[in-house]
Design an enzyme around this catalytic site. Sequence first.
Site, PDB file in Angstrom:
ATOM      1  N   ASP A  10      17.392  57.976  64.577  1.00 33.91           N
ATOM      2  CA  ASP A  10      17.275  59.157  63.721  1.00 33.91           C
ATOM      3  C   ASP A  10      17.228  58.731  62.266  1.00 33.91           C
ATOM      4  OD1 ASP A  10      17.266  61.635  62.611  1.00 33.91           O
ATOM      5  OD2 ASP A  10      19.284  62.183  63.221  1.00 33.91           O
ATOM      6  N   ASP A  66      10.722  62.667  59.443  1.00 39.15           N
ATOM      7  CA  ASP A  66      11.862  62.755  60.340  1.00 39.15           C
ATOM      8  C   ASP A  66      11.461  62.378  61.761  1.00 39.15           C
ATOM      9  OD1 ASP A  66      14.533  63.398  61.123  1.00 39.15           O
ATOM     10  OD2 ASP A  66      13.794  65.307  61.901  1.00 39.15           O
TER      11      ASP A  66
END
Length: 501
Positions: free
Chosen positions: A179, A381
């Site tokens: 992440d 992201d």
Amino acid sequence: MLVASATMVLSLALTVLPLVVVLYLHHPAAAAAPATRSYPDFQHMNVKETIAGTRVLLPKISEYRDFNKHQHTENIGGDGRNYKLNLFHRDMIVPSRHRQGLRDRHLRLLERLRRDSARASSLIHQLSGNMSSSAATAARYQAEDIGSDVVSGLDQGSGEYFVRIGLGSPPRSQYMVIDTGSDIVWVQCQPCRQCYRQSDPVFDPSDSASFYGVSCGSSVCDRVDNAACTSGRCHYEVSYGDGSYTKGTLAMETLTFGQAVVRNVAIGCGHMNRGMFIGAAGLLGLGGGSLSFVGQLGGQTGGAFSYCLVSRGTDSSGSLEFGRGAMPVGAAWVPLVRNPRYPSFYYINLIGLGVGGIKVAVPEAVFRLDEVSGGGGVVMDTGTAVSRFPGQAYDAFRDAFLAQTTNLPRAGPVSIFDTCYNLFGFITVRVPTVSFYFSGGQILTLPARNFLIPVDDEGTFCLAFTPSGTELSIIGNIQQEGIQISVDGANGFIGFGPSVC
């Protein structure tokens, strides 16, 4: 292949398509020159083979539990070292009890979009720039020090790409979500008084000779907001409005990548965790903060890493590599934009969108970061699948795409997608290109499979973008798939290409 001109041309030979789709990137050296339209305005997409090629293959979990089989590391001389891992899509790591229900493409897609909407909503809430001071502090804590994808993902099942690492001494293999918007290495730990289901046995610190708790007076504990002290040990606790949470101790532990060993990595050891973060044991935070794995490697790697997200439905793996050697020669580099309020996230200076070689009429200010409030801007992201744009930008972009696809039969909306097509019976279709325009003249033109995706087995394809409902834009992992993306945090750049995966 690199062409000796102001424009770099890189052929994407996608394994699931018989045609060659091309990614065009303008070289940074040409930043001062006006962008030229030297790239094609349309691509041809093979409908049947795209549907067949993106069916997710669900192997036996045991095939992916052999740590040495799937991990390798290269040590590179000089000032630093490179650590390289294989990268898997989460659909390859689904526990056996979930496989049958997720074989159907449409149901699997709806589940993925449900997770994605939760992830995007979490980011939008955190990065909206209009929260109260206390709410903003809580959001920064969630994002930077625990990892919002881990905790919010517990309840929503978000997190799409996994790596396999060894944890402890001797190393126990664990799947970890990557992440880029989180700042901690976090894993479920025994004694696990409350944990969600994961593919591997829950990590037991008592079996590791290298595990030791962080004391309350440690400088590492000082870097965790709202840390608590119990019996002289540093504890963390994060809860969320959706009812999910993680609680545990902060510790130092050894991580293993093939034959390479990284000692004294600060990790969160969660003993109470609520949610359904299926498959993964925890999260490998790659954000811009000091507690992320990238931040902790620091001088060993120069704050640099590179990743290739494996394309949907293939049985191959992508890659995640740390170190200066991961920085490719010939990439198109885009400056990172720093957001002091949310330093964990990687913002880029997107200034426009293109369809069919024509720049869409959207003011550049729509994508601009508000330096005062910290709102707006464009975030890269890995935890969000579908790219999102503010309503004004999305509407203009969608309408431009519709205007250039009047030859294709429309289908009704599917979940969060409002622009879909019925391509049943088609062999190939001609679709306009989709491009991202960056400051300095760089243009990233996506392969067709990164923006027009099958949502069932009957030939329904949808434009894989959606409005954000706010000023924030997010470049999601569907649009990043198959493209080598490099982050040079020390020098403040993100690179695209030239390699593909």
